[in-house]
Design an enzyme around this catalytic site. Structure first.
Site, short mmCIF file in Angstrom:
data_model
loop_
_atom_site.label_atom_id
_atom_site.label_comp_id
_atom_site.label_asym_id
_atom_site.label_seq_id
_atom_site.Cartn_x
_atom_site.Cartn_y
_atom_site.Cartn_z
N TYR A 1 36.74 30.43 42.39
CA TYR A 1 36.93 31.76 41.78
C TYR A 1 35.58 32.47 41.60
O TYR A 1 35.41 33.64 41.98
CB TYR A 1 37.66 31.59 40.45
CG TYR A 1 37.77 32.87 39.64
CD1 TYR A 1 38.80 33.77 39.87
CD2 TYR A 1 36.85 33.16 38.64
CE1 TYR A 1 38.89 34.95 39.13
CE2 TYR A 1 36.93 34.32 37.89
CZ TYR A 1 37.95 35.21 38.13
OH TYR A 1 38.03 36.36 37.41
N TYR B 1 42.15 47.51 34.94
CA TYR B 1 42.07 46.91 33.60
C TYR B 1 43.08 47.57 32.66
O TYR B 1 44.14 48.01 33.09
CB TYR B 1 40.63 47.00 33.04
CG TYR B 1 39.63 46.34 33.96
CD1 TYR B 1 39.71 44.98 34.24
CD2 TYR B 1 38.63 47.07 34.56
CE1 TYR B 1 38.81 44.37 35.09
CE2 TYR B 1 37.71 46.47 35.42
CZ TYR B 1 37.81 45.13 35.68
OH TYR B 1 36.93 44.53 36.53
N LYS C 1 39.99 39.99 43.76
CA LYS C 1 41.36 39.60 43.37
C LYS C 1 42.41 40.25 44.26
O LYS C 1 43.49 39.70 44.46
CB LYS C 1 41.61 39.96 41.90
CG LYS C 1 40.75 39.17 40.94
CD LYS C 1 40.89 39.67 39.51
CE LYS C 1 39.98 38.87 38.59
NZ LYS C 1 39.88 39.42 37.25
N VAL D 1 33.87 44.48 37.64
CA VAL D 1 32.79 44.72 36.68
C VAL D 1 31.42 44.90 37.34
O VAL D 1 30.45 45.22 36.66
CB VAL D 1 32.71 43.61 35.59
CG1 VAL D 1 33.95 43.61 34.71
CG2 VAL D 1 32.45 42.26 36.19
N SER E 1 35.93 41.61 40.55
CA SER E 1 37.41 41.57 40.52
C SER E 1 38.07 42.25 41.70
O SER E 1 39.28 42.09 41.88
CB SER E 1 37.92 42.21 39.24
OG SER E 1 38.04 41.22 38.25
N1 GLU Z 1 34.20 37.26 37.76
C1 GLU Z 1 34.53 38.14 36.69
C2 GLU Z 1 35.22 37.41 35.56
O1 GLU Z 1 36.04 36.58 35.79
C3 GLU Z 1 35.37 39.22 37.25
C4 GLU Z 1 35.67 40.21 36.22
C5 GLU Z 1 35.99 41.55 36.74
O2 GLU Z 1 35.36 42.06 37.66
O3 GLU Z 1 36.95 42.08 36.19
O4 GLU Z 1 34.97 37.63 34.44
#
Ligand code: GLU
Length: 304
Positions: free
Chosen positions: A188, A240, A66, A258, A63
Site C-alpha cells: 500500500y 474525501y 486507489k 494528499v 490516494s
Molecule cells: N498514503 C496516504 C495514507 O494512507 C494516502 C492518503 C491520501 O492521499 O489520501 O495516508
C-alpha cells in the site's frame, strides 16, 4: 474547444491563491514539497494534450493510486469486490477507525484507506510483488515506461503508518483481509508513493471518459458498465469528506490525493489532472479544486 487557452486563464486567475493551504506533513517526506507548484493537463480522447504550469513535474500520487488499484481489483475479481467493500460515501475522514469498527470491518467505499487496503489485499493474493504490478499496469496507460515509486516516500509513510496498520489489523480481525498485515501495508505505502505528472495522470484516466476503453490502443481496461460505476464512485466518494461540495462546485467525477493531485473525468471528452500541493482542511488541493471549478465554469461543461 481550445483547452490551452482555458488552462492559461485558470492559471492566471489562480495565481493569488497558489500556496494557500497546508502541504501534507503527516508523511514526513511530503512535508518538504514546495506549496507553490501549480500544473494542469487535459488529454482528450483524440490524444490532444493541453498543459499549463508544472504539468510535467512528477509528484507523489498518494490516494490517486486507489483509483488504479480498484481498477485492478475489479479486473481480477469483478463484482465479488463489493462483498468486501461498499460503495457509499463515508461521511468520515479517510483514515477513521470508528465506522470500520461499527460496520464489522467492511469499509464504506474503496477510496477511504481501509477500502483501498482491501483492494491492495486482493492484489497481494494475486501478485508476488503487488506494487510492481501496479507500476506495470500504469506504464502503458500513462505513456511513461520509466514510471516508478519513490522508495524514500514509501519508507517514510511505512514508518509512520500507525493508523493504517490499526485499520488493517481491525479488518484482519473481522476476516476481511487475506494476507499478512505487514505485506499489505508495504504494498500500500509503495503504490501510494508512485510518482507521476499531470500529463501522465490525465492520460491514465482518459479510458474512464471513453467507456472503459483506452483510446490509444491499450484495449478494454474495464467494460462500459464498470467504467460507469467507477465514475459514479469518484463523484460520490473521490474527494474525501468534501465529495458533496466538490460535486456541487465542479460537477465531474474526480479522485484526489494528499500529494496535491486531483484527476477528473469529462465523459466523452477528456481526462484532466491538476496538481498544487497545498491542501484545504479536508485534504483536497486548495488551488486544484478551484482550478477544476473554474474549468467546468469556463468551458460550460460538466456531467450535469
Ligand atoms: N498514503 C496516504 C495514507 O494512507 C494516502 C492518503 C491520501 O492521499 O489520501 O495516508
Amino acid at each position: 474547444m481550445d483547452y490551452t487557452e482555458v488552462l492559461q486563464q485558470i492559471a492566471h486567475e489562480l495565481r493569488p491563491v497558489i500556496g494557500q493551504g497546508q502541504v501534507a506533513s503527516y508523511i514526513p517526506e511530503l512535508a518538504s514539497v514546495s506549496p507553490h507548484h501549480f500544473g494542469m493537463a487535459v488529454v482528450t480522447i483524440a490524444g490532444d494534450i493541453h498543459t499549463v504550469g508544472d504539468a510535467r513535474e512528477a509528484f507523489s500520487i498518494q490516494s490517486i493510486s486507489k483509483l488504479f488499484t480498484l481498477v485492478m481489483a475489479l479486473q481480477l475479481e469483478g463484482e465479488k469486490v463489493w462483498t468486501r467493500v461498499g460503495r457509499e460515501p463515508s461521511g468520515t475522514p479517510f483514515n477513521s477507525l470508528i465506522q470500520l469498527e461499527a460496520e464489522n470491518g467492511k469499509p464504506r467505499n474503496p477510496f477511504i484507506n481501509p477500502g483501498a487496503l482491501v483492494c491492495t489485499d486482493i492484489l497481494c493474493t494475486r501478485y508476488a510483488v503487488p506494487e510492481n504490478a501496479v507500476v506495470e499496469f500504469l506504464r502503458p496507460l500513462s505513456g511513461n515506461r520509466n514510471l516508478h515509486y519513490n522508495r524514500a516516500v514509501a519508507a517514510s509513510e511505512r514508518r509512520t503508518a500507525h493508523r493504517n496498520a490499526a485499520m488493517a489489523h481491525l479488518m484482519k480481525a473481522f476476516g476481511n483481509l487475506s494476507n499478512d498485515v505487514d505485506d499489505v501495508l508495504d504494498a500500500y505505502c509503495r503504490h501510494c508513493a508512485i510518482e507521476m505528472n499531470c500529463v501522465e495522470l490525465a492520460r491514465a484516466v482518459v479510458f474512464l471518459a471513453h467507456g472503459g476503453t483506452h483510446p490509444e490502443g491499450q484495449g478494454d481496461i474495464l467494460n462500459t458498465s464498470m467504467a460507469k460505476r467507477l465514475n459514479a464512485l469518484m463523484l460520490t466518494c473521490g474527494t474525501y469528506d468534501a465529495a458533496g461540495d466538490f460535486a456541487f462546485r465542479v460537477g465531474l467525477p474526480a479522485k484526489s490525493g494528499v500529494g496535491g493531485g486531483i484527476v477528473a473525468v469529462m465523459p466523452g471528452e477528456c481526462g484532466i489532472c491538476v496538481w498544487s500541493p497545498a491542501l484545504e482542511p479536508s485534504g483536497n488541493s486548495l488551488a486544484g479544486s478551484l482550478a477544476l471549478e473554474r474549468f467546468t465554469t469556463l468551458t460550460g461543461r460538466s456531467i450535469f
